[in-house]
Write an enzyme that holds these catalytic residues in place. Structure first.
Site, mmCIF file in Angstrom:
data_model
loop_
_atom_site.group_PDB
_atom_site.id
_atom_site.type_symbol
_atom_site.label_atom_id
_atom_site.label_comp_id
_atom_site.label_asym_id
_atom_site.label_seq_id
_atom_site.Cartn_x
_atom_site.Cartn_y
_atom_site.Cartn_z
ATOM 1 N N HIS A 40 44.593 45.881 31.901
ATOM 2 C CA HIS A 40 44.380 46.166 30.478
ATOM 3 C C HIS A 40 44.485 47.672 30.307
ATOM 4 O O HIS A 40 43.728 48.411 30.943
ATOM 5 C CB HIS A 40 42.995 45.692 30.034
ATOM 6 C CG HIS A 40 42.765 44.239 30.284
ATOM 7 N ND1 HIS A 40 42.888 43.290 29.296
ATOM 8 C CD2 HIS A 40 42.445 43.548 31.409
ATOM 9 C CE1 HIS A 40 42.646 42.092 29.803
ATOM 10 N NE2 HIS A 40 42.368 42.216 31.083
ATOM 11 N N HIS A 78 48.231 42.170 35.926
ATOM 12 C CA HIS A 78 46.978 41.994 35.170
ATOM 13 C C HIS A 78 46.246 43.320 35.127
ATOM 14 O O HIS A 78 45.450 43.632 36.006
ATOM 15 C CB HIS A 78 46.129 40.911 35.857
ATOM 16 C CG HIS A 78 44.885 40.531 35.116
ATOM 17 N ND1 HIS A 78 44.289 39.293 35.225
ATOM 18 C CD2 HIS A 78 44.089 41.236 34.256
ATOM 19 C CE1 HIS A 78 43.208 39.248 34.484
ATOM 20 N NE2 HIS A 78 43.046 40.424 33.883
ATOM 21 N N GLU A 106 37.729 32.664 34.673
ATOM 22 C CA GLU A 106 37.095 33.877 35.219
ATOM 23 C C GLU A 106 35.584 33.596 35.201
ATOM 24 O O GLU A 106 34.982 33.325 36.226
ATOM 25 C CB GLU A 106 37.445 35.104 34.365
ATOM 26 C CG GLU A 106 36.772 36.396 34.828
ATOM 27 C CD GLU A 106 36.982 37.580 33.868
ATOM 28 O OE1 GLU A 106 37.353 37.373 32.695
ATOM 29 O OE2 GLU A 106 36.743 38.722 34.303
ATOM 30 N N HIS A 153 43.816 34.492 29.965
ATOM 31 C CA HIS A 153 42.667 34.546 30.855
ATOM 32 C C HIS A 153 41.982 33.174 30.815
ATOM 33 O O HIS A 153 41.711 32.655 29.727
ATOM 34 C CB HIS A 153 41.653 35.590 30.385
ATOM 35 C CG HIS A 153 42.030 37.011 30.657
ATOM 36 N ND1 HIS A 153 43.221 37.551 30.293
ATOM 37 C CD2 HIS A 153 41.327 38.006 31.288
ATOM 38 C CE1 HIS A 153 43.246 38.833 30.671
ATOM 39 N NE2 HIS A 153 42.114 39.133 31.279
ATOM 40 N N ASP A 193 42.962 44.807 36.889
ATOM 41 C CA ASP A 193 42.229 44.420 35.673
ATOM 42 C C ASP A 193 41.838 45.621 34.803
ATOM 43 O O ASP A 193 42.550 45.946 33.863
ATOM 44 C CB ASP A 193 40.998 43.573 36.042
ATOM 45 C CG ASP A 193 40.542 42.648 34.915
ATOM 46 O OD1 ASP A 193 41.209 42.597 33.872
ATOM 47 O OD2 ASP A 193 39.523 41.956 35.093
ATOM 48 N N ASP A 194 40.709 46.238 35.110
ATOM 49 C CA ASP A 194 40.236 47.419 34.357
ATOM 50 C C ASP A 194 39.833 48.490 35.374
ATOM 51 O O ASP A 194 38.637 48.722 35.597
ATOM 52 C CB ASP A 194 39.044 47.025 33.478
ATOM 53 C CG ASP A 194 39.415 45.934 32.490
ATOM 54 O OD1 ASP A 194 40.035 46.245 31.458
ATOM 55 O OD2 ASP A 194 39.115 44.756 32.774
HETATM 56 N N1 HPA Z 1 38.343 39.381 31.050
HETATM 57 C C1 HPA Z 1 38.380 39.182 29.733
HETATM 58 N N2 HPA Z 1 38.667 40.138 28.876
HETATM 59 C C2 HPA Z 1 38.963 41.349 29.331
HETATM 60 C C3 HPA Z 1 38.947 41.620 30.677
HETATM 61 C C4 HPA Z 1 38.646 40.572 31.587
HETATM 62 O O1 HPA Z 1 38.626 40.701 32.818
HETATM 63 N N3 HPA Z 1 39.269 42.928 30.802
HETATM 64 C C5 HPA Z 1 39.476 43.418 29.568
HETATM 65 N N4 HPA Z 1 39.295 42.467 28.661
HETATM 66 ZN ZN ZN Z 2 41.614 40.880 32.465
#
Ligand code: HPA
Ligand code: ZN
Length: 333
Positions: free
Chosen positions: A18, A16, A199, A196, A277-278
């Site tokens: 991006h 996971h 969250e 996703h 994630d990011d």
């Molecule tokens: N959630 C939803 N969209 C996203 C995320 C995330 O954590 N990171 C980049 N796009």
């Molecule tokens: Zn994500």
């Protein structure tokens, strides 16, 4: 071996991440300059100061703005290559990378430009860094079903370069049900599917991802804990959750890492994995995520090894590759 040494030594798979979320401010500045694109920041420091988001939407606004400087194939290559170098440092040996084509095609960048740059970096990472990878194309859920169908159509020409489709962006108000038909068509075309869910959105969105989208994994899914019946289903079906601890902290999905539920989920038998994630926006790559939970939750050696093994089991590599990595993890002491 102490705990930090174990975390570094574990072979890891990331499921996971991006690619647009790995964009470090230094590289963003360099690419903006060479492409002669104005960005609303004077320095790398100013960019970092803008990263004070407190929920998913405030993060996404900045994340999409940063991606605007990416124009040429080489830009996408450089972005992905910088991430692979971080993987090498963190002993991430396999990664399944999300990319958001609509963020780029909506600005007039060709789908081909995006995927060709990313794929070339994946090929080089395999050859030069011995890191294997897959690409997962995500639909932006705040955009329409029609736009997702169009994106899927474009992806068909690159079917052999994309292992799965996913669903990201603003979760609340954009339930998985909105994309039921697109995902059915993607599965028919032979793509694996992830989404996703859970969250910021409720446990009900996780049910929808399972029942309507028929996902192979849930991305995040930490709010599943609010629904005991759902928990029993995730455990029974060995459904993987790609959990992102530093992301959850930064976006206030949890108030404090000591309250993160990844250890409780693991102990109950949910197939949870650790991911970044990011990472450029949330304060760290793979090992930083492991360090943060190991310390806050007092994870044991066995728990750390189980998390790493779960990621290979939940990945889209072959059974023989899974077996090899799991044996290597078991052999670590
Ligand atoms: N959630 C939803 N969209 C996203 C995320 C995330 O954590 N990171 C980049 N796009
Ligand atoms: Zn994500």
């Amino acid at each position: 071996m102490n705990q930090a040494e174990l975390i570094r030594a574990l072979p890891k798979a990331e499921l996971h991440v991006h690619i647009e979320g790995t964009f470090e401010p230094e590289l963003m500045f360099a690419i903006a300059q060479r492409n002669r694109i104005e960005i609303p920041y004077k320095s790398v420091e100013e960019v970092k100061q803008a990263y004070n988001f407190h929920n998913l939407q405030s993060f996404l606004d900045i994340y999409y703005a940063g991606a605007n400087v990416l124009i040429y194939e080489q830009d996408f290559y450089d972005l992905a290559w910088a991430y692979f170098e971080k993987c090498a440092e963190d002993h991430v040996v396999h990664t399944e990378i999300f990319f958001d084509p609509q963020t780029h095609t909506d600005r007039g960048i060709a789908f081909e430009t995006v995927i060709t740059g990313l794929k070339r970096a994946c090929d080089d990472a395999h050859e030069k860094l011995n890191i294997s990878s897959h690409l997962i194309m995500c639909f932006l859920r705040h955009l329409s079903e029609d736009a997702a169908f169009e994106t899927l159509q474009q992806a068909l020409a690159y079917k052999d370069q994309i292992i799965a489709v996913g669903l990201d962006s603003s979760e609340v108000g954009h339930p998985p049900s909105k994309f039921e038909r697109v995902f059915a068509k993607a599965r028919e075309a032979g793509f694996l599917v992830v989404a996703h869910a859970g969250e910021e959105g409720p446990a009900d969105y996780v049910w929808q991802a399972l029942d309507l989208l028929k996902v192979n994994r849930i991305d995040h899914g930490v709010r599943s804990e609010e629904d005991e019946t759902l928990m029993q289903r995730l455990i029974a079906e060995k459904m993987p959750l790609t959990v992102c601890p530093l992301s959850n902290l930064k976006l206030c999905v949890v108030d404090d890492m000591a309250q993160h539920n990844i250890q409780r989920l693991l102990q109950q038998g949910v197939k949870v994995t650790v991911n970044s994630d990011d990472p450029s926006y949330f304060g760290g790559y793979m090992n930083d995520n492991y360090f943060a939970i190991a310390e806050a939750l007092n994870l044991t050696t066995e728990e750390l090894k189980q998390l790493a093994k779960n990621a290979f089991e939940a990945s889209f590599i072959t059974d023989a590759e899974k077996k090899m990595w799991i044996e290597r993890i078991d052999a670590l002491i």
